[in-house]
Design a protein around this motif. Sequence first.
Motif, PDB file in Angstrom:
ATOM      1  N   THR A 174       0.774  -1.238  -0.061  1.00 51.03           N
ATOM      2  CA  THR A 174      -0.118  -0.190  -0.136  1.00 51.03           C
ATOM      3  C   THR A 174       0.838   1.364  -0.058  1.00 51.03           C
ATOM      4  OG1 THR A 174      -1.925  -1.170   1.112  1.00 51.03           O
ATOM      5  CG2 THR A 174      -1.629   1.407   1.289  1.00 51.03           C
ATOM      6  N   LEU A 175       1.868   1.158   0.663  1.00 49.80           N
ATOM      7  CA  LEU A 175       2.643   2.353   0.800  1.00 49.80           C
ATOM      8  C   LEU A 175       3.556   2.574  -0.462  1.00 49.80           C
ATOM      9  CD1 LEU A 175       4.138   4.801   2.404  1.00 49.80           C
ATOM     10  CD2 LEU A 175       5.874   3.031   3.151  1.00 49.80           C
ATOM     11  N   ARG A 176       3.898   1.632  -1.267  1.00 48.25           N
ATOM     12  CA  ARG A 176       4.666   1.689  -2.645  1.00 48.25           C
ATOM     13  C   ARG A 176       3.445   2.417  -3.584  1.00 48.25           C
ATOM     14  NH1 ARG A 176       6.613  -3.507  -1.393  1.00 48.25           N
ATOM     15  NH2 ARG A 176       4.817  -4.277  -2.803  1.00 48.25           N
ATOM     16  N   GLN A 177       2.355   1.551  -3.491  1.00 53.65           N
ATOM     17  CA  GLN A 177       1.148   2.235  -4.113  1.00 53.65           C
ATOM     18  C   GLN A 177       0.997   3.540  -4.166  1.00 53.65           C
ATOM     19  OE1 GLN A 177      -2.040  -0.610  -3.630  1.00 53.65           O
ATOM     20  NE2 GLN A 177      -1.619  -1.688  -5.303  1.00 53.65           N
ATOM     21  N   LEU A 178       1.017   4.040  -2.844  1.00 55.15           N
ATOM     22  CA  LEU A 178       0.641   5.416  -2.552  1.00 55.15           C
ATOM     23  C   LEU A 178       1.830   6.295  -2.687  1.00 55.15           C
ATOM     24  CD1 LEU A 178      -0.910   7.853  -1.041  1.00 55.15           C
ATOM     25  CD2 LEU A 178       0.130   7.052   1.069  1.00 55.15           C
ATOM     26  N   VAL A 179       2.968   5.925  -2.754  1.00 57.25           N
ATOM     27  CA  VAL A 179       4.353   6.942  -3.305  1.00 57.25           C
ATOM     28  C   VAL A 179       4.028   6.921  -4.895  1.00 57.25           C
ATOM     29  CG1 VAL A 179       6.736   6.803  -3.481  1.00 57.25           C
ATOM     30  CG2 VAL A 179       5.693   6.302  -1.475  1.00 57.25           C
ATOM     31  N   ARG A 180       3.889   5.828  -5.646  1.00 59.29           N
ATOM     32  CA  ARG A 180       3.675   5.808  -7.109  1.00 59.29           C
ATOM     33  C   ARG A 180       2.562   6.668  -7.704  1.00 59.29           C
ATOM     34  NH1 ARG A 180       4.938  -0.514  -8.471  1.00 59.29           N
ATOM     35  NH2 ARG A 180       7.161  -0.353  -7.907  1.00 59.29           N
ATOM     36  N   TYR A 181       1.559   6.489  -6.711  1.00 63.09           N
ATOM     37  CA  TYR A 181       0.208   7.253  -7.222  1.00 63.09           C
ATOM     38  C   TYR A 181       0.480   8.690  -6.919  1.00 63.09           C
ATOM     39  CZ  TYR A 181      -4.736   8.065  -6.915  1.00 63.09           C
ATOM     40  OH  TYR A 181      -6.207   8.855  -7.349  1.00 63.09           O
TER      41      TYR A 181
END
Length: 143
Positions: free
Chosen positions: A22-29
Amino acid sequence: MASDTTAQAAPARPVAEDRRRTLRQLVRYTLIGGSGIALDMVVFLLLHNWAGLDEQIANALSTTLAITNNFVLNALFTFERRDRIVVRFLRFYAVGLTGIALTNLLFLVFTDALGIDANLVKAGSLPLVLALQFGLNRKWSFA
């Protein structure tokens, strides 16, 4: 006893992995959102300040362009989903419409009622819109 400890510790691993994901997705998002914000703001400023379009129309056009840009990049890099692309785009766009609606509401309150510059209101709306849309897109558009 050791098996009880192992059994209790096992669920923590998937939770930790899900949090990292989720953190990786949030950073990419957020990074992709940054490109969308830049595109949105440049197009909004050109349409509103240079072409003289009403802020509501300029916002709808600039946001639509940014939504399309962000969908393509998020589908490829953030959520890595390439199936049901039309359905996902329609959901992503519907979520994007929540951002348009929220920003337009802020224009009504802060620009129309209080006289605050539309450019400042547009810029100030972006963090609120980002947070709302990440949650909705993660749970609905790319679930």
